[in-house]
Design an enzyme around this catalytic site. Structure first.
Site, PDB file in Angstrom:
ATOM      1  N   GLU A 121       3.433  12.337  -3.477  1.00  0.00           N
ATOM      2  CA  GLU A 121       3.157  12.437  -2.118  1.00  0.00           C
ATOM      3  C   GLU A 121       1.765  13.241  -1.891  1.00  0.00           C
ATOM      4  OE1 GLU A 121       7.245  11.423   0.095  1.00  0.00           O
ATOM      5  OE2 GLU A 121       6.757  13.512  -0.441  1.00  0.00           O
ATOM      6  N   GLU A 141      13.990   9.560  -5.372  1.00  0.00           N
ATOM      7  CA  GLU A 141      14.810  10.161  -4.555  1.00  0.00           C
ATOM      8  C   GLU A 141      15.967   9.613  -4.199  1.00  0.00           C
ATOM      9  OE1 GLU A 141      10.924  11.874  -3.329  1.00  0.00           O
ATOM     10  OE2 GLU A 141      11.536  10.236  -4.148  1.00  0.00           O
TER      11      GLU A 141
END
Length: 264
Positions: A121, A141
């Protein structure tokens, strides 16, 4: 110079690259993972650099040759026992991305190895990215019962919805070479050529007007959230703002004079 323990700032000393700062995330024991301390230092460093009127660009990288940012710190994540703590932590990750997107100058991601989760990110929040061949990128994740959030929202604009779903729902890592084909990064080079590739971009930044680049990034940031008609109008406004000073006229005249001299 350096700030704190985990984030180091080095101003470029080569005269051909004025106004360039290198920011290195150094959490070497954990593949440069982001914990709350690292995040605070990183945000502080980027925001402080952004206040430098002479700043032309920032290069962000991770310490060593293994990882850009290996993700969020697993130990800290494992201790998030209630929603408030989870919200605070992930908001910090967002701030680490936001400060790059809001930084008034171009940010280059020097991707030197593993780039996972929160690290991917942060990478996506950079304006352009060059990765070392063999680097692995991924959003794991879902394998730990969590969705990918915050600046993962940038991915559809970079790689499309299908590949975003593939990356976020499968949790698999992809090699830098595949990320290049997707459009998630702009260049892939051998590690020995990584700094040379960064220097090529710095050469272009050095040739540009600082004010021009700052206005361009300001406009790009606006384009991310505006409907097309408003985005076009914002461009008209920025173009008018550009001509509040004499620089565009002076630079264009210099170019015309140079062209005329070449024809003689």
């Amino acid at each position: 110079m350096s700030t704190g323990t985990h984030v180091h700032i080095r101003y470029e000393t080569r005269p051909e690259f004025p106004g360039i700062a290198h920011v290195t995330i150094d959490n070497r024991a954990k593949l440069n993972a982001l914990n709350s301390t690292v995040i605070r230092e990183f945000v502080s460093a980027i925001e402080r650099l952004g206040q430098d009127d002479d700043l032309r660009g920032i290069v962000v990288t991770g310490w060593g040759e293994k990882a850009f940012i290996g993700g969020a710190d697993i130990n800290e994540l494992s201790r998030l026992e209630e929603p408030g703590a989870a919200r605070a932590f992930i908001t910090g990750v967002h701030e680490a991305c936001r400060c790059l997107r809001d930084c008034p100058v171009p940010v280059i991601g020097r991707v030197n190895g593993f780039t996972l989760g929160a690290g991917l990110e942060v990478m996506a929040a950079c304006d352009m990215r060059v990765a070392v061949a063999g680097a692995k990128l991924g959003m794991p994740e879902v394998r730990f019962g969590m969705p990918s959030v915050v600046e993962a929202a940038l991915f559809p604009g970079l790689i499309g919805w299908g590949r975003t779903r593939q990356m976020l729902l499968l949790g698999d890592m992809i090699p830098a070479e595949e990320a290049l084909q997707w459009g998630l990064i702009e260049r892939v080079v051998p590690f020995a050529d990584l700094d040379t590739a960064v220097d090529e971009w710095l050469t272009s930044l050095a040739a540009n007007s600082v004010r021009g680049m700052r206005l361009q990034k300001k406009l790009i940031r606006a384009w991310e959230t505006l409907p097309i008609e408003q985005a076009v109008q914002r461009g008209i406004d920025i173009f008018a703002e550009t001509h509040e000073v004499a620089e565009p006229r002076e630079l264009l005249q210099r170019f015309l004079d140079h062209q005329a001299a070449r024809k003689k």
